[in-house]
Design an enzyme around this catalytic site. Structure first.
Site, PDB file in Angstrom:
ATOM      1  N   ALA A  71       0.860  -1.177   0.000  1.00  0.00           N
ATOM      2  CA  ALA A  71       0.000   0.000   0.000  1.00  0.00           C
ATOM      3  C   ALA A  71       0.902   1.234   0.000  1.00  0.00           C
ATOM      4  CB  ALA A  71      -0.896  -0.019   1.228  1.00  0.00           C
ATOM      5  N   GLY A 116       0.507  -4.999   0.718  1.00  0.00           N
ATOM      6  CA  GLY A 116      -0.671  -5.053  -0.153  1.00  0.00           C
ATOM      7  C   GLY A 116      -0.398  -5.765  -1.473  1.00  0.00           C
ATOM      8  N   GLU A 119      -0.821  -9.328  -0.732  1.00  0.00           N
ATOM      9  CA  GLU A 119      -2.257  -9.534  -0.514  1.00  0.00           C
ATOM     10  C   GLU A 119      -3.007  -9.576  -1.853  1.00  0.00           C
ATOM     11  OE1 GLU A 119      -1.931  -6.265   2.267  1.00  0.00           O
ATOM     12  OE2 GLU A 119      -2.841  -7.478   3.834  1.00  0.00           O
ATOM     13  N   GLU A 139       4.282  -5.051   7.331  1.00  0.00           N
ATOM     14  CA  GLU A 139       3.467  -4.019   7.986  1.00  0.00           C
ATOM     15  C   GLU A 139       3.933  -3.690   9.402  1.00  0.00           C
ATOM     16  OE1 GLU A 139       2.277  -6.430   6.097  1.00  0.00           O
ATOM     17  OE2 GLU A 139       0.890  -5.518   4.675  1.00  0.00           O
TER      18      GLU A 139
HETATM   19  N1  CAA Z   1       4.572   3.200  -0.769  1.00  0.00           N
HETATM   20  C1  CAA Z   1       4.959   4.359  -1.318  1.00  0.00           C
HETATM   21  N2  CAA Z   1       6.108   4.507  -1.994  1.00  0.00           N
HETATM   22  C2  CAA Z   1       6.884   3.440  -2.131  1.00  0.00           C
HETATM   23  C3  CAA Z   1       6.550   2.185  -1.584  1.00  0.00           C
HETATM   24  C4  CAA Z   1       5.311   2.084  -0.882  1.00  0.00           C
HETATM   25  N3  CAA Z   1       4.874   0.931  -0.362  1.00  0.00           N
HETATM   26  N4  CAA Z   1       7.528   1.309  -1.862  1.00  0.00           N
HETATM   27  C5  CAA Z   1       8.459   1.987  -2.571  1.00  0.00           C
HETATM   28  N5  CAA Z   1       8.075   3.276  -2.729  1.00  0.00           N
HETATM   29  C6  CAA Z   1       8.788   4.342  -3.413  1.00  0.00           C
HETATM   30  C7  CAA Z   1       9.954   4.854  -2.598  1.00  0.00           C
HETATM   31  O1  CAA Z   1       9.542   5.779  -1.638  1.00  0.00           O
HETATM   32  C8  CAA Z   1      10.829   5.450  -3.675  1.00  0.00           C
HETATM   33  O2  CAA Z   1      10.271   6.713  -4.024  1.00  0.00           O
HETATM   34  P1  CAA Z   1      11.265   7.973  -4.317  1.00  0.00           P
HETATM   35  O3  CAA Z   1      12.068   7.535  -5.521  1.00  0.00           O
HETATM   36  O4  CAA Z   1      10.321   9.083  -4.597  1.00  0.00           O
HETATM   37  O5  CAA Z   1      12.104   8.131  -3.106  1.00  0.00           O
HETATM   38  C9  CAA Z   1      10.604   4.518  -4.871  1.00  0.00           C
HETATM   39  O6  CAA Z   1       9.383   3.824  -4.607  1.00  0.00           O
HETATM   40  C10 CAA Z   1      11.695   3.498  -5.030  1.00  0.00           C
HETATM   41  O7  CAA Z   1      11.835   2.811  -3.787  1.00  0.00           O
HETATM   42  P2  CAA Z   1      13.236   2.691  -3.008  1.00  0.00           P
HETATM   43  O8  CAA Z   1      14.112   3.847  -3.322  1.00  0.00           O
HETATM   44  O9  CAA Z   1      12.920   2.450  -1.572  1.00  0.00           O
HETATM   45  O10 CAA Z   1      13.827   1.378  -3.703  1.00  0.00           O
HETATM   46  P3  CAA Z   1      14.828   0.330  -3.047  1.00  0.00           P
HETATM   47  O11 CAA Z   1      15.271  -0.535  -4.172  1.00  0.00           O
HETATM   48  O12 CAA Z   1      15.857   0.993  -2.229  1.00  0.00           O
HETATM   49  O13 CAA Z   1      13.915  -0.528  -2.051  1.00  0.00           O
HETATM   50  C11 CAA Z   1      11.965  -1.734  -1.367  1.00  0.00           C
HETATM   51  C12 CAA Z   1      12.835  -1.298  -2.551  1.00  0.00           C
HETATM   52  C13 CAA Z   1      12.705  -2.713  -0.490  1.00  0.00           C
HETATM   53  C14 CAA Z   1      10.716  -2.429  -1.968  1.00  0.00           C
HETATM   54  C15 CAA Z   1      11.540  -0.500  -0.544  1.00  0.00           C
HETATM   55  O14 CAA Z   1      11.034   0.479  -1.432  1.00  0.00           O
HETATM   56  C16 CAA Z   1      10.506  -0.761   0.494  1.00  0.00           C
HETATM   57  O15 CAA Z   1      10.805  -1.306   1.535  1.00  0.00           O
HETATM   58  N6  CAA Z   1       9.237  -0.346   0.236  1.00  0.00           N
HETATM   59  C17 CAA Z   1       8.168  -0.411   1.193  1.00  0.00           C
HETATM   60  C18 CAA Z   1       7.687  -1.825   1.379  1.00  0.00           C
HETATM   61  C19 CAA Z   1       6.594  -1.894   2.428  1.00  0.00           C
HETATM   62  O16 CAA Z   1       6.782  -1.603   3.581  1.00  0.00           O
HETATM   63  N7  CAA Z   1       5.374  -2.321   1.976  1.00  0.00           N
HETATM   64  C20 CAA Z   1       4.251  -2.485   2.856  1.00  0.00           C
HETATM   65  C21 CAA Z   1       3.426  -1.248   2.854  1.00  0.00           C
HETATM   66  S1  CAA Z   1       2.186  -1.309   4.116  1.00  0.00           S
HETATM   67  C22 CAA Z   1       0.937  -2.217   3.466  1.00  0.00           C
HETATM   68  O17 CAA Z   1       1.001  -2.724   2.361  1.00  0.00           O
HETATM   69  C23 CAA Z   1      -0.247  -2.316   4.362  1.00  0.00           C
HETATM   70  C24 CAA Z   1      -1.282  -3.258   3.973  1.00  0.00           C
HETATM   71  O18 CAA Z   1      -1.549  -4.269   4.595  1.00  0.00           O
HETATM   72  C25 CAA Z   1      -2.084  -3.022   2.843  1.00  0.00           C
END
Ligand code: CAA
Length: 265
Positions: A71, A116, A119, A139
């Site tokens: 998400a 998400g 999911e 999460e």
């Molecule tokens: N939401 C919003 N933006 C996201 C995102 C997310 N879930 N995942 C990645 N992005 C964005 C980053 O902020 C970044 O944006 P900018 O270039 O503007 O800074 C861009 O995508 C590229 O990401 P990274 O620079 O972080 O890329 P990376 O290769 O260093 O890392 C990654 C990749 C490990 C996937 C890392 O991006 C990450 O950990 N993302 C979040 C994963 C996460 O926590 N997902 C769960 C979300 S909560 C959820 O889903 C709740 C639910 O139950 C529905």
């Protein structure tokens, strides 16, 4: 290849009966914000309304890095509980549409499949992933729990212990481990993802698709029923298949030693 509709964050096309829904926000690794979840719901309505010419639905992510990285954290960061509940309901609405589609669905997993994203993939009938894909429910690292069905669908796929381990640790597993625990059905080299998904889709499309749809339905519905009730449900749907032209064609074709030509009627 024909476009089936125009959406802001989702692409939808149909290629000879195999439709592909692509989550298309590669700059944020295809993170699911509410606009994208709404687009997914609308695109699924289109897929359902094209049941005559769309036989299989493939769901994938845009770009090489990510299926869906969860998400959208930038949208969620300032949300209150009411807004969170609304976002969760929006996702449930779209993901339930995937499960309730008459068409068989395949998640073509091309990279990060987190929160998400996992999911979403868990709502599809099967999952085919590249050996570069990574999976997780991170999460709790953000101070929340999975809210788009992860506590329930992941648990039904891999069992309670593994789901609790993945959710409580919040770390990622690789494709080999995902395969080992039954979270994905196939692993391929990245260049073989599309061919493998097409091969599976084409094999399914040779079969009686009313029967495929009914099997999907009774497997999903039966999983949450007591065994004797689920078995009765299977008998009911099995009997219904004998009212289809496909059953007559399939059995006649066998006896006449020829390939069946199913009309999905
Ligand atoms: N939401 C919003 N933006 C996201 C995102 C997310 N879930 N995942 C990645 N992005 C964005 C980053 O902020 C970044 O944006 P900018 O270039 O503007 O800074 C861009 O995508 C590229 O990401 P990274 O620079 O972080 O890329 P990376 O290769 O260093 O890392 C990654 C990749 C490990 C996937 C890392 O991006 C990450 O950990 N993302 C979040 C994963 C996460 O926590 N997902 C769960 C979300 S909560 C959820 O889903 C709740 C639910 O139950 C529905």
């Amino acid at each position: 290849m024909t476009e089936l509709g125009t959406f802001k964050n989702v692409l939808l096309s149909n290629d000879d009966g195999i439709a592909t829904l692509t989550i298309n926000r590669p700059k944020s690794l295809n993170a699911l914000n509410s606009a994208t979840l709404e687009d997914i719901g609308k695109a699924l309505d289109v897929v359902k309304s094209h049941a005559d010419d769309v036989k299989i639905l493939v769901i994938t992510g845009s770009g090489e890095k990510s299926f869906v990285a969860g998400a959208d954290i930038s949208q969620m960061q300032s949300m209150n509980s009411i807004e969170a509940a609304n976002l969760s309901k929006l996702a449930h609405n779209s993901f339930e549409k995937i499960e309730n589609l008459p068409q068989f669905t395949i998640a073509a997993i091309n990279g990060y499949t987190l929160g998400g994203g996992l999911e979403l993939a868990s709502s599809c009938d099967i999952r085919v992933a590249t050996n570069k894909a990574k999976f997780g429910q991170p999460e709790v690292t953000l101070g929340i729990i999975p809210g788009f069905g992860g506590t329930q669908r992941l648990t039904r796929l891999v069992g309670r212990g593994k789901a609790k381990e993945m959710i409580a640790m919040g770390t990622m597993i690789d494709a080999e481990e995902a395969f080992r625990i039954g979270l994905i059905e196939e692993i391929v080299e990245p260049e073989n993802l599309v061919p493998k998904v097409k091969e599976i889709a084409k094999q399914i499309m040779k079969n009686g698709l009313i029967a495929v749809g009914m099997a999907k339905y009774v497997i999903d519905r039966g999983a949450d029923l007591p065994l004797d009730v689920a078995i009765d449900f299977e008998t009911q749907l099995w009997a219904e298949t004998f009212a289809t032209k496909d059953q007559k064609e399939g059995m006649s074709a066998f006896l006449e030693k020829r390939a069946a030509n199913f009309q999905n009627k």
